[in-house]
Design a protein around this motif. Structure first.
Motif, PDB file in Angstrom:
ATOM      1  N   SER A 128     -85.930 111.675 -38.094  1.00 51.68           N
ATOM      2  CA  SER A 128     -84.541 111.239 -37.968  1.00 51.68           C
ATOM      3  C   SER A 128     -83.831 111.227 -39.321  1.00 51.68           C
ATOM      4  O   SER A 128     -82.683 111.673 -39.444  1.00 51.68           O
ATOM      5  N   PHE A 186     -82.849 106.861 -33.258  1.00 50.73           N
ATOM      6  CA  PHE A 186     -81.505 106.284 -33.335  1.00 50.73           C
ATOM      7  C   PHE A 186     -81.419 105.193 -34.402  1.00 50.73           C
ATOM      8  O   PHE A 186     -80.512 105.192 -35.248  1.00 50.73           O
ATOM      9  N   THR A 256     -79.503 112.661 -31.066  1.00 52.17           N
ATOM     10  CA  THR A 256     -79.836 111.229 -31.120  1.00 52.17           C
ATOM     11  C   THR A 256     -79.548 110.668 -32.512  1.00 52.17           C
ATOM     12  O   THR A 256     -79.077 109.535 -32.653  1.00 52.17           O
ATOM     13  N   SER A 257     -79.834 111.474 -33.551  1.00 48.23           N
ATOM     14  CA  SER A 257     -79.512 111.044 -34.916  1.00 48.23           C
ATOM     15  C   SER A 257     -78.002 110.891 -35.103  1.00 48.23           C
ATOM     16  O   SER A 257     -77.538 109.972 -35.786  1.00 48.23           O
ATOM     17  N   ILE A 259     -75.888 109.966 -32.884  1.00 46.49           N
ATOM     18  CA  ILE A 259     -75.457 108.698 -32.271  1.00 46.49           C
ATOM     19  C   ILE A 259     -75.499 107.583 -33.312  1.00 46.49           C
ATOM     20  O   ILE A 259     -74.552 106.796 -33.452  1.00 46.49           O
ATOM     21  N   GLY A 260     -76.615 107.504 -34.058  1.00 42.04           N
ATOM     22  CA  GLY A 260     -76.747 106.473 -35.088  1.00 42.04           C
ATOM     23  C   GLY A 260     -75.743 106.639 -36.216  1.00 42.04           C
ATOM     24  O   GLY A 260     -75.141 105.657 -36.680  1.00 42.04           O
ATOM     25  N   THR A 275     -73.781 110.729 -27.360  1.00 39.38           N
ATOM     26  CA  THR A 275     -74.537 109.939 -26.380  1.00 39.38           C
ATOM     27  C   THR A 275     -74.637 110.679 -25.053  1.00 39.38           C
ATOM     28  O   THR A 275     -75.719 110.766 -24.452  1.00 39.38           O
ATOM     29  N   THR A 278     -76.995 113.666 -25.431  1.00 38.04           N
ATOM     30  CA  THR A 278     -78.409 113.275 -25.447  1.00 38.04           C
ATOM     31  C   THR A 278     -78.911 112.972 -24.040  1.00 38.04           C
ATOM     32  O   THR A 278     -80.011 113.400 -23.651  1.00 38.04           O
TER      33      THR A 278
END
Length: 334
Positions: A128, A186, A256-257, A259-260, A275, A278
């Motif tokens: 990530s 995440f 997903t990365s 999203i963070g 989101t 994913t």
């Protein structure tokens, strides 16, 4: 190596057994004996070791083993049999196909990979962070490096394989493992983004690579299904797992990365898009891999397990397709 099969059954099952042996095109000897006052038919067959599990599986379906006089036993025999050499030659085509033992071995191997441990979770966190640096610097090389590190393949196929084998508990453990890995990816991305933002090194606006992972749509759902299908075919075809793993990680690790990153930076449109993407990718990959195993007719060894497993698989596929249909409807709504 040749294997000798000795099968005992009554006259009611003998015709079905003979049909199985003729269908497999193997030579056999048929005799008779008495067992506790019952006439029993005895079949003696010699087959190559590489098809023993498949032939025995078919024979078990043809015989009612609940009867005391019915049995199927087999053992190795030393040396070569000239009489049965033609049977071995006619079955050569099965050398390169997946046998039931191969399938069960794959399930056990996948289950060991599907249960994530601290090392795998650490690899997910590292993947990530590497993906984050690649995303914020528009470095495709770093993003690909993150895909190579991610251990997401095992849990994904652990789910699909256990569903078609009718092992619901193991399938749920695989889903839990997928959730743990995605959560770690995440959280690592989110915390790292907050730290980099505090240091003033995060970009003020989303980069090109970040925006690419914030764009959901019907084409991405279809692509995820195809990737899931192709990944299973690659494994069954004995293509190195790392090639299938990179394609799967490409669909899950970067979005997903993102999203963070988006949550840490307050990029709400990017957050929503990544989101949705994913979720689309997860459902698409699960559906594609499960459909591939269903089409390839991967199933448990025994017939009484196969019926339950097939029903389980169909119901799971229906649920996944319903969820994907809901996402499709959301994409079609302007």
């Amino acid at each position: 190596m040749m294997i000798e099969i000795e099968l005992r059954c009554d006259g009611d099952d003998a015709e079905r057994v003979e049909g199985v042996l003729k269908r497999w095109n193997v030579q056999f000897y048929e005799g008779r004996e008495r067992f506790n006052g019952t006439d029993v038919v005895v079949f003696t067959v010699m087959v190559p070791d590489f098809v023993i599990n498949d032939i025995v599986s078919d024979l078990v379906k043809a015989v009612d083993l609940r009867k005391a006089h019915s049995s199927v036993v087999w053992s190795d025999i030393s040396g070569k049999s000239v009489k049965y050499s033609s049977s071995a030659k006619s079955l050569e085509k099965f050398r390169h196909r997946w046998t039931l033992v191969d399938i069960e071995g794959l399930v056990e191997k996948t289950n060991s990979q599907a249960r994530v441990d601290p090392i795998q979770l650490t690899l997910g966190a590292v993947a990530s962070i590497v993906a984050l640096f690649g995303l914020v610097t528009d470095s495709i090389v770093m993003i690909i490096s993150a895909m190579l590190l991610s251990p997401i393949l095992g849990p994904l196929y652990g789910f699909s394989l256990n569903i078609v084998m009718g092992r619901g508990r193991d399938a749920m453990e695989a889903i839990l493992s997928i959730g743990k890995l995605l959560l770690v990816i995440f959280m690592s991305s989110f915390v790292s983004s907050l730290l980099l933002r505090a240091l003033g090194v995060m970009p003020g606006t989303p980069t090109h690579e970040i925006l690419l992972r914030a764009d959901s749509g019907l084409i991405y759902i279809l692509l995820a299904v195809v990737l899931g299908y192709a990944g299973v075919v690659a494994i069954v075809s004995r293509i190195p797992e790392i090639l299938a793993g990179v394609s799967i990680a490409a669909a899950l690790v970067p979005p997903t990365s993102v999203i963070g990153i988006a949550l840490a930076m307050g990029w709400w449109e990017v957050f929503t898009g990544s989101t949705v993407l994913t979720i689309e990718n997860v459902l698409g990959l699960l559906t594609g891999s499960l459909a591939a195993l269903y089409i390839l007719n991967v199933s448990p060894r025994f017939y009484y397990e196969k019926k339950a497993a097939k029903m389980y698989t169909k119901r799971t596929l229906m649920v996944l397709l319903l969820l994907i249909s809901g996402l499709v409807l959301l994409e079609l709504i302007p």
